[in-house]
Enzyme design. Structure first.
Site, PDB file in Angstrom:
ATOM      1  N   ASN A  89       3.945   0.434  13.066  1.00  8.28           N
ATOM      2  CA  ASN A  89       3.782   1.540  12.118  1.00  8.28           C
ATOM      3  C   ASN A  89       4.735   2.717  12.335  1.00  8.28           C
ATOM      4  O   ASN A  89       4.933   3.521  11.424  1.00  8.28           O
ATOM      5  CB  ASN A  89       2.331   2.038  12.205  1.00  8.28           C
ATOM      6  CG  ASN A  89       2.102   3.320  11.455  1.00  8.28           C
ATOM      7  OD1 ASN A  89       2.039   3.342  10.234  1.00  8.28           O
ATOM      8  ND2 ASN A  89       1.987   4.427  12.191  1.00  8.28           N
ATOM      9  N   TYR A 155      15.799   6.064   4.603  1.00  9.97           N
ATOM     10  CA  TYR A 155      14.431   5.560   4.687  1.00  9.97           C
ATOM     11  C   TYR A 155      14.278   4.289   3.851  1.00  9.97           C
ATOM     12  O   TYR A 155      13.744   3.272   4.330  1.00  9.97           O
ATOM     13  CB  TYR A 155      13.454   6.626   4.201  1.00  9.97           C
ATOM     14  CG  TYR A 155      12.003   6.213   4.301  1.00  9.97           C
ATOM     15  CD1 TYR A 155      11.308   6.340   5.504  1.00  9.97           C
ATOM     16  CD2 TYR A 155      11.324   5.691   3.204  1.00  9.97           C
ATOM     17  CE1 TYR A 155       9.977   5.961   5.608  1.00  9.97           C
ATOM     18  CE2 TYR A 155       9.994   5.304   3.291  1.00  9.97           C
ATOM     19  CZ  TYR A 155       9.327   5.442   4.492  1.00  9.97           C
ATOM     20  OH  TYR A 155       8.008   5.050   4.588  1.00  9.97           O
ATOM     21  N   ILE A 188       0.629   7.657  -0.571  1.00  8.62           N
ATOM     22  CA  ILE A 188      -0.715   7.852  -0.054  1.00  8.62           C
ATOM     23  C   ILE A 188      -0.918   9.331   0.265  1.00  8.62           C
ATOM     24  O   ILE A 188      -0.058   9.969   0.893  1.00  8.62           O
ATOM     25  CB  ILE A 188      -0.948   7.014   1.221  1.00  8.62           C
ATOM     26  CG1 ILE A 188      -0.631   5.533   0.960  1.00  8.62           C
ATOM     27  CG2 ILE A 188      -2.368   7.190   1.722  1.00  8.62           C
ATOM     28  CD1 ILE A 188      -1.503   4.861  -0.075  1.00  8.62           C
TER      29      ILE A 188
END
Length: 251
Positions: A89, A155, A188
């Site tokens: 993660n 990213y 999110i």
């Protein structure tokens, strides 16, 4: 529903000192796993495991440093035995126009998000094979690895690499009973992005999501457990998007 349980499993979560990583440690523990929380910030890690109790412990881990990764796995094994579930993660981002991205910006994002994910996954697989245990590796990718947005080139590139890495490792490691899948969250809602999504630009982005809302961390729990547990035992090389339909929105 017992197939989604993780009793008897030892899960290691990277980037577990805050955000989704911290949330994932609690989800895995609630499903019955013993949990090792790894990250660089030891004080924040201690806060992560305090909520869980004796079922969890923390290890300092810099995912960009192979020796740090190896030491973290050794410490984890001493405490709870072989790691059988890895949640890969750890990640960082840089928000700049591509022409303004410096070499240091690029290196910081690629080293953590792609090289780091590779180092941790590879070491996890070595240890699983050494101990002759089956395993599940869940790489946390992003919908930005499947489509792009402006201002986050390193990213998006790193997460596209994570997606392809997931498929490559799944192909090679299936013979060792190691499943490798990716979870690709959309946008999110977290405490880190509240300000942006309250702005006009943030609200405009939300309107482009077919469900017209941000996701909640709890909505990643089912997909995470599917990939981590025996419920997904015939899944490897899969990329599961959880994004409110964002990837299928009109161009």
């Amino acid at each position: 529903m017992s197939a989604f349980g993780l009793k008897g499993q030892h899960a290691l979560v990277t980037g577990a000192s805050s955000g989704l990583g911290r949330h994932f440690t609690r989800v895995l523990a609630a499903a019955g796993a013993t949990v090792t929380a790894g990250a660089r910030r030891e004080a924040a890690l201690a806060e992560t495991v305090e909520f869980i109790g004796a079922q969890a412990h923390c290890v300092r881990m810099d995912v960009t440093d192979a020796s740090s990764v190896a030491q973290a796995f050794a410490t984890a094994e001493e405490r709870f035995g072989p790691v059988t579930v890895l949640i890969n993660n750890a990640g960082v981002t840089s928000t700049k126009a591509a022409l303004e991205v410096t070499e240091n910006d690029w290196a910081s994002v690629i080293d953590t998000n792609l090289k780091g994910a590779w180092l941790v996954a590879r070491h996890a697989a070595h240890r699983m094979i050494h101990h002759s245990v089956p395993g599940s590796i869940v790489n946390i990718a992003s919908i930005l690895g499947l489509r792009v947005a402006g201002g986050v080139a390193p990213y998006a590139i790193s997460k596209a690499g994570v997606v392809q890495m997931t498929k490559s490792l799944a192909l090679e490691w299936a013979r060792h009973r190691i499943r490798v899948n990716a979870l690709a969250p959309g946008y999110i809602e977290t405490e880190l992005n509240d300000a942006f999504f309250s702005s006009d630009s943030g609200k405009a982005l939300i309107r482009r999501i077919p469900q017209r809302r941000l996701g909640e961390a709890r909505e990643l729990e089912g997909p995470l457990l599917l990939l981590a547990s025996d419920a997904g035992s015939y899944m490897t090389g899969s990329v599961v998007a959880v994004d409110g339909g964002h990837l299928v929105s009109g161009l």
